[in-house]
Design a protein around this motif. Structure first.
Motif, mmCIF file in Angstrom:
data_model
loop_
_atom_site.group_PDB
_atom_site.id
_atom_site.type_symbol
_atom_site.label_atom_id
_atom_site.label_comp_id
_atom_site.label_asym_id
_atom_site.label_seq_id
_atom_site.Cartn_x
_atom_site.Cartn_y
_atom_site.Cartn_z
ATOM 1 N N THR A 207 0.836 -1.205 0.000
ATOM 2 C CA THR A 207 0.000 0.000 0.000
ATOM 3 C C THR A 207 0.871 1.255 0.000
ATOM 4 O O THR A 207 0.575 2.220 -0.711
ATOM 5 C CB THR A 207 -0.953 -0.019 1.213
ATOM 6 O OG1 THR A 207 -1.793 -1.174 1.119
ATOM 7 C CG2 THR A 207 -1.816 1.217 1.265
ATOM 8 N N GLU A 208 1.951 1.246 0.788
ATOM 9 C CA GLU A 208 2.866 2.394 0.790
ATOM 10 C C GLU A 208 3.441 2.620 -0.606
ATOM 11 O O GLU A 208 3.493 3.759 -1.092
ATOM 12 C CB GLU A 208 4.001 2.182 1.784
ATOM 13 C CG GLU A 208 5.011 3.328 1.784
ATOM 14 C CD GLU A 208 6.146 3.141 2.776
ATOM 15 O OE1 GLU A 208 6.729 4.155 3.189
ATOM 16 O OE2 GLU A 208 6.449 1.989 3.127
ATOM 17 N N GLN A 209 3.860 1.554 -1.273
ATOM 18 C CA GLN A 209 4.422 1.685 -2.621
ATOM 19 C C GLN A 209 3.382 2.204 -3.611
ATOM 20 O O GLN A 209 3.691 2.991 -4.501
ATOM 21 C CB GLN A 209 4.966 0.335 -3.089
ATOM 22 C CG GLN A 209 6.209 -0.102 -2.344
ATOM 23 C CD GLN A 209 6.592 -1.551 -2.625
ATOM 24 O OE1 GLN A 209 5.931 -2.244 -3.393
ATOM 25 N NE2 GLN A 209 7.648 -2.015 -1.979
ATOM 26 N N LYS A 210 2.156 1.782 -3.442
ATOM 27 C CA LYS A 210 1.078 2.153 -4.366
ATOM 28 C C LYS A 210 0.649 3.614 -4.214
ATOM 29 O O LYS A 210 0.411 4.305 -5.204
ATOM 30 C CB LYS A 210 -0.109 1.220 -4.102
ATOM 31 C CG LYS A 210 -1.258 1.327 -5.059
ATOM 32 C CD LYS A 210 -2.240 0.194 -4.714
ATOM 33 C CE LYS A 210 -3.463 0.195 -5.570
ATOM 34 N NZ LYS A 210 -4.395 -0.893 -5.168
ATOM 35 N N TYR A 211 0.528 4.071 -2.957
ATOM 36 C CA TYR A 211 -0.046 5.397 -2.712
ATOM 37 C C TYR A 211 0.936 6.412 -2.130
ATOM 38 O O TYR A 211 0.602 7.595 -2.026
ATOM 39 C CB TYR A 211 -1.241 5.290 -1.756
ATOM 40 C CG TYR A 211 -2.378 4.460 -2.308
ATOM 41 C CD1 TYR A 211 -3.186 4.947 -3.338
ATOM 42 C CD2 TYR A 211 -2.654 3.204 -1.797
ATOM 43 C CE1 TYR A 211 -4.238 4.187 -3.836
ATOM 44 C CE2 TYR A 211 -3.706 2.442 -2.287
ATOM 45 C CZ TYR A 211 -4.495 2.938 -3.304
ATOM 46 O OH TYR A 211 -5.535 2.185 -3.790
ATOM 47 N N GLY A 212 2.114 5.964 -1.684
ATOM 48 C CA GLY A 212 3.094 6.891 -1.129
ATOM 49 C C GLY A 212 2.825 7.303 0.308
ATOM 50 O O GLY A 212 3.452 8.230 0.820
ATOM 51 N N LEU B 227 -0.333 4.482 7.876
ATOM 52 C CA LEU B 227 -1.400 3.519 7.579
ATOM 53 C C LEU B 227 -1.761 2.716 8.826
ATOM 54 O O LEU B 227 -2.943 2.580 9.183
ATOM 55 C CB LEU B 227 -0.945 2.554 6.481
ATOM 56 C CG LEU B 227 -0.604 3.161 5.123
ATOM 57 C CD1 LEU B 227 0.118 2.135 4.252
ATOM 58 C CD2 LEU B 227 -1.867 3.672 4.433
ATOM 59 N N MET B 228 -0.728 2.179 9.486
ATOM 60 C CA MET B 228 -0.964 1.313 10.640
ATOM 61 C C MET B 228 -1.523 2.094 11.826
ATOM 62 O O MET B 228 -2.379 1.589 12.564
ATOM 63 C CB MET B 228 0.320 0.584 11.018
ATOM 64 C CG MET B 228 0.813 -0.382 9.955
ATOM 65 S SD MET B 228 -0.369 -1.686 9.549
ATOM 66 C CE MET B 228 -0.216 -2.729 11.016
ATOM 67 N N LYS C 260 -11.126 -7.768 5.747
ATOM 68 C CA LYS C 260 -9.852 -8.331 5.300
ATOM 69 C C LYS C 260 -8.788 -7.237 5.421
ATOM 70 O O LYS C 260 -8.915 -6.169 4.815
ATOM 71 C CB LYS C 260 -9.963 -8.827 3.860
ATOM 72 C CG LYS C 260 -8.700 -9.472 3.347
ATOM 73 C CD LYS C 260 -8.880 -9.979 1.927
ATOM 74 C CE LYS C 260 -7.559 -10.516 1.401
ATOM 75 N NZ LYS C 260 -7.633 -10.814 -0.031
ATOM 76 N N PHE C 261 -7.727 -7.502 6.162
ATOM 77 C CA PHE C 261 -6.741 -6.465 6.450
ATOM 78 C C PHE C 261 -6.140 -5.853 5.182
ATOM 79 O O PHE C 261 -6.028 -4.635 5.074
ATOM 80 C CB PHE C 261 -5.617 -6.992 7.350
ATOM 81 C CG PHE C 261 -4.601 -5.933 7.650
ATOM 82 C CD1 PHE C 261 -4.829 -4.995 8.639
ATOM 83 C CD2 PHE C 261 -3.430 -5.837 6.908
ATOM 84 C CE1 PHE C 261 -3.910 -3.989 8.893
ATOM 85 C CE2 PHE C 261 -2.507 -4.837 7.152
ATOM 86 C CZ PHE C 261 -2.755 -3.912 8.152
ATOM 87 N N ALA C 262 -5.736 -6.675 4.225
ATOM 88 C CA ALA C 262 -5.087 -6.160 3.015
ATOM 89 C C ALA C 262 -5.994 -5.177 2.277
ATOM 90 O O ALA C 262 -5.529 -4.144 1.787
ATOM 91 C CB ALA C 262 -4.673 -7.313 2.097
ATOM 92 N N ASP D 299 -5.398 -1.023 2.142
ATOM 93 C CA ASP D 299 -5.386 -0.401 0.821
ATOM 94 C C ASP D 299 -6.401 0.737 0.759
ATOM 95 O O ASP D 299 -6.127 1.790 0.185
ATOM 96 C CB ASP D 299 -5.688 -1.443 -0.265
ATOM 97 C CG ASP D 299 -5.415 -0.910 -1.654
ATOM 98 O OD1 ASP D 299 -4.226 -0.834 -2.033
ATOM 99 O OD2 ASP D 299 -6.376 -0.541 -2.366
ATOM 100 N N PHE D 300 -7.556 0.537 1.380
ATOM 101 C CA PHE D 300 -8.562 1.604 1.452
ATOM 102 C C PHE D 300 -7.995 2.827 2.163
ATOM 103 O O PHE D 300 -8.164 3.958 1.709
ATOM 104 C CB PHE D 300 -9.817 1.106 2.183
ATOM 105 C CG PHE D 300 -10.788 2.201 2.506
ATOM 106 C CD1 PHE D 300 -11.724 2.619 1.573
ATOM 107 C CD2 PHE D 300 -10.752 2.847 3.745
ATOM 108 C CE1 PHE D 300 -12.613 3.652 1.868
ATOM 109 C CE2 PHE D 300 -11.632 3.879 4.044
ATOM 110 C CZ PHE D 300 -12.569 4.285 3.099
#
Length: 196
Positions: free
Chosen positions: A52-57, A63-64, A123-125, A129-130
């Protein structure tokens, strides 16, 4: 005989992996412990957060900390119920549910915009991502830095419409945002020590 033993080992392994998915981590103030408790083949939280970090920066720590503040890492988290006649449990105060506490409408928007129609809030993933998607849109729309946990959380909690109007919440909401910012800083420091 060998085949039977192998089948039993695989079955036990699958059950253990699935049971790990069902329980919330017990040490939620230490991100390394959270990742250690959820590092299965099918549900690896650290890998999901890093993707998610790679996808959205948006940094893993942000996030956590957001998921931590929203649900305490409980997949079935729900807001409290209202009381009918002052004592009968009634409807939930909002449609928020799951790890990210995403509302029905915002979750539908996420699914529509990302094409991730199979995504589930439990679902955590999908939930992380959301959170990355939401924070990224906040950053793009309102010029908030992707590592500014305080303002990202205010927009997350209040919603884009209220945040866009300049609403920054009351003292309680600002306190939530400060606590989330502190958690993100703690998590960032802990992440440097994970696995060492």
């Amino acid at each position: 005989m060998r085949r039977s033993s192998f089948s039993k080992i695989v079955a036990v392994g699958v059950l253990l992996a699935l049971s790990a998915c069902a329980t919330a981590p017990s040490h939620i103030n230490n991100v390394c412990a959270v990742f250690d408790q959820n590092d299965g083949w099918f549900d690896n939280w650290q890998s999901a957060a890093e993707r998610t970090e790679q996808k959205y920066g948006v940094p893993v720590s942000v996030l956590m900390a957001t998921v931590r503040k929203e649900s305490g890492f409980k997949s079935n988290a729900r807001p409290p119920r209202t009381k009918l006649l002052g004592f009968i449990p009634w409807k939930h105060v909002s449609s928020a549910t799951g790890f990210s506490q995403a509302l029905d409408g915002t979750w539908s928007q996420y699914q529509r915009e990302t094409g991730n129609w199979a995504a589930r809030r439990t679902k955590f993933a999908d939930a992380v991502d959301f959170v990355g998607w939401y924070h990224s849109k906040t950053a793009d729309t309102y010029g908030v830095a992707r590592n500014d946990t305080y303002n990202l959380y205010l927009a997350y909690y209040l919603g884009w419409t209220a945040y866009g109007r300049g609403n920054r919440g009351d003292v309680g909401v600002q306190g939530y945002a400060r606590a989330t910012d502190k958690m993100a800083r703690d998590y960032e420091s802990q992440l440097r020590q994970c696995g060492s």
